[in-house]
Design a protein around this motif. Sequence first.
Motif, PDB file in Angstrom:
ATOM      1  N   GLU A  18      27.533   9.824  32.960  1.00  0.00           N
ATOM      2  CA  GLU A  18      26.526  10.432  33.835  1.00  0.00           C
ATOM      3  C   GLU A  18      26.890  10.227  35.296  1.00  0.00           C
ATOM      4  O   GLU A  18      26.760  11.136  36.127  1.00  0.00           O
ATOM      5  CB  GLU A  18      25.150   9.840  33.536  1.00  0.00           C
ATOM      6  CG  GLU A  18      24.577  10.257  32.185  1.00  0.00           C
ATOM      7  CD  GLU A  18      23.269   9.543  31.864  1.00  0.00           C
ATOM      8  OE1 GLU A  18      22.887   8.623  32.627  1.00  0.00           O
ATOM      9  OE2 GLU A  18      22.638   9.902  30.847  1.00  0.00           O
ATOM     10  N   ARG A  19      27.357   9.042  35.654  1.00  0.00           N
ATOM     11  CA  ARG A  19      27.754   8.749  37.040  1.00  0.00           C
ATOM     12  C   ARG A  19      28.922   9.629  37.455  1.00  0.00           C
ATOM     13  O   ARG A  19      28.922  10.228  38.536  1.00  0.00           O
ATOM     14  CB  ARG A  19      28.105   7.264  37.148  1.00  0.00           C
ATOM     15  CG  ARG A  19      28.884   6.870  38.401  1.00  0.00           C
ATOM     16  CD  ARG A  19      28.135   7.148  39.688  1.00  0.00           C
ATOM     17  NE  ARG A  19      26.968   6.285  39.829  1.00  0.00           N
ATOM     18  CZ  ARG A  19      26.143   6.321  40.871  1.00  0.00           C
ATOM     19  NH1 ARG A  19      26.365   7.215  41.851  1.00  0.00           N
ATOM     20  NH2 ARG A  19      25.098   5.523  40.945  1.00  0.00           N
ATOM     21  N   TRP A  20      29.952   9.717  36.614  1.00  0.00           N
ATOM     22  CA  TRP A  20      31.139  10.498  36.970  1.00  0.00           C
ATOM     23  C   TRP A  20      30.820  11.985  37.090  1.00  0.00           C
ATOM     24  O   TRP A  20      31.391  12.675  37.943  1.00  0.00           O
ATOM     25  CB  TRP A  20      32.225  10.280  35.923  1.00  0.00           C
ATOM     26  CG  TRP A  20      32.729   8.875  35.853  1.00  0.00           C
ATOM     27  CD1 TRP A  20      32.663   7.912  36.829  1.00  0.00           C
ATOM     28  CD2 TRP A  20      33.374   8.250  34.739  1.00  0.00           C
ATOM     29  NE1 TRP A  20      33.226   6.740  36.392  1.00  0.00           N
ATOM     30  CE2 TRP A  20      33.671   6.909  35.121  1.00  0.00           C
ATOM     31  CE3 TRP A  20      33.730   8.688  33.462  1.00  0.00           C
ATOM     32  CZ2 TRP A  20      34.313   6.013  34.265  1.00  0.00           C
ATOM     33  CZ3 TRP A  20      34.372   7.806  32.603  1.00  0.00           C
ATOM     34  CH2 TRP A  20      34.664   6.479  33.005  1.00  0.00           C
ATOM     35  N   GLN A  21      29.946  12.492  36.268  1.00  0.00           N
ATOM     36  CA  GLN A  21      29.611  13.911  36.313  1.00  0.00           C
ATOM     37  C   GLN A  21      28.782  14.262  37.546  1.00  0.00           C
ATOM     38  O   GLN A  21      28.838  15.393  38.030  1.00  0.00           O
ATOM     39  CB  GLN A  21      28.887  14.309  35.029  1.00  0.00           C
ATOM     40  CG  GLN A  21      29.798  14.335  33.808  1.00  0.00           C
ATOM     41  CD  GLN A  21      29.063  14.591  32.511  1.00  0.00           C
ATOM     42  OE1 GLN A  21      27.863  14.322  32.395  1.00  0.00           O
ATOM     43  NE2 GLN A  21      29.772  15.105  31.510  1.00  0.00           N
ATOM     44  N   ARG A  22      28.017  13.279  38.050  1.00  0.00           N
ATOM     45  CA  ARG A  22      27.211  13.541  39.251  1.00  0.00           C
ATOM     46  C   ARG A  22      28.081  13.688  40.488  1.00  0.00           C
ATOM     47  O   ARG A  22      27.812  14.520  41.352  1.00  0.00           O
ATOM     48  CB  ARG A  22      26.202  12.402  39.490  1.00  0.00           C
ATOM     49  CG  ARG A  22      24.904  12.565  38.723  1.00  0.00           C
ATOM     50  CD  ARG A  22      23.778  11.764  39.364  1.00  0.00           C
ATOM     51  NE  ARG A  22      24.072  10.358  39.562  1.00  0.00           N
ATOM     52  CZ  ARG A  22      23.882   9.416  38.640  1.00  0.00           C
ATOM     53  NH1 ARG A  22      23.436   9.756  37.431  1.00  0.00           N
ATOM     54  NH2 ARG A  22      24.147   8.154  38.902  1.00  0.00           N
TER      55      ARG A  22
END
Length: 605
Positions: A18-22
């Motif tokens: 989720e962090r990387w996709q944001r």
Amino acid sequence: MTTPAVDREHRIDVLLLERWQRHPELPALISGETVLTMGELKDRVLRTAAALRAHGVRPQDRVAVYHERSVEFVVAMLGVVFAGAAHAAIDVHEPPRRTLRTLEDCAPRVLLTSSALRDRFSAAAGYLVLTDDQYAAEQAAPPPTPPAGSADDPAVVIYTSGSTGRPKAALISHRALVSRLSALQDTHRMDEHDRMIHHTACSFDMYLCELYWPMLAGATVIIAAPGRQRDADYLAALIRDHRITTFYCVVSLLELFLLTRDPAERYDGIRQVLTGGEPLSPELVKRFHARSTASLTNLYGPSECTIYCTAWVCPRDPDLDTVLIGAAIRETGLWILDEDGAAVPEGEPGELYIGGAGLALGYLNRPELTAERFVNSPAAGPGSRLYRSGDLVRARPDGALEFLGRVDRQVKIRGIRIELGEIEATAVRCAGVRQAAVVAHGSGVERRLAGYLVPERGVDPARLASSVREALRGWLPHAMVPSTIEVADELPLTPNGKLDRLLLEEWAAKRSTDAPTTRPAGHPAAAGLDATVAEVWCEVLQVAAVDHDDDFFDLGGDSFKVLRVVETMRELLGVDVPLAALLFEPTVAEFVAELRRLMDQESAR
């Protein structure tokens, strides 16, 4: 099937994705000239995970990671977790025989390594060996999401010293890891503007903090070059050049910083420094605060409780006389119990028992040891599972704990947890040894190990100590090889027939006091550089003699003693000898050769 929401909130792979996709454009890792963005890291991790799953890796499996500290190490470690398995990171600098024993115990489905290290493993080891170039080239389709799984699945395997001579592995779940990272983020917040160095060896669980915490927070990880974690000058340059804001180091490395760097140099660019692993003195706290505006937090916690379980922000108090280990962090319960398992009166010392979300699942394939250390305690309520730490503490009125020592024979040398029984059990396996005993003596940075041997009948005692030292070097990490090994006709006993360890500690302390304290006068060229180096080492290490191939760290050397040797050789030679000269060339022969090179270089100018 969709993973339950409660599990998704407590799984490290889901949270990282989720962090990387944001923010795929933000830098995630920097190693030398290499910069990997979050999006690039995600792609490499998912490809690695896909390759592992294509080779049969499934949830509940274990995968060994055997890489030098590097981008490849981080990608491999994360790829294992995204494949649904647990990673067991193994220090490539440990003796090969110990590595193979660890792998035999771990029984990984796959071992991930580099092409340069591939030859250390046989083809018939019982597990598949894949190199980074192999799994990077595989065309398996990356999974769109991490595999479904429980937050209570193991994510990490951490090996520590074992009292029976066999290292033990704690299984850390996703839930425990996420709980600890969330606690750190609550009290020491980081974001995309922060940078943290990864320099801790993977044999110490704080490497999890240096990698997972900044990645989860959106900060950037700066990866220190392999072998440079003892080099304070190099780390200081990383702090300056990469504008590091958050830094973890064991207490001895923190002290080394303040000893080796210019006293006028300040560290005001760092916002927060975390330390632990060893007792922290009030004097060191004051010296640090005099050089930096950063906060200094003392962390405490065994690996079985995942990174840490208490924390104490050191006050800027000129009259500070005691450094505490602090109170329980979030999702953690602490109990101080007596020998009968009952709570001690307020303010009285007792053994610390730890409960809560950070507890390990137990020890890998060690049900009896798990039952012994992870107990159900009536003091904490029905069904409560607690870890028996073996640490003696006392609670202050405000709830902060004071660390008082150990209730068993576990010791710490340079921040590394050591079971003396493991060294003894290894020593008695050596040819010619009938009995062995190991004790720790000294305090602080002078703390070291001393070994005592009783030979088998007919064995030459003059050769036994050196042969056992050589064998221990092949089986144990540097920190676990005693600084001194002596042969005795028999080991001393107490009146009730038990080994008199206190007397052995007195012997070791006396031997240390009686060690040579002089060195040849005049320029080293007159006495011979080899002889001069040997004399300096004897003085600094407080040993009677050193051999040409003795390793400085095997003999009890640490960062402080490196500094003393280097400063002495600078004075004697009139040459600028860098700390790295001894850090990278730690035997007498190698160090002498490097000194001669530096002298020739100076003469040529």
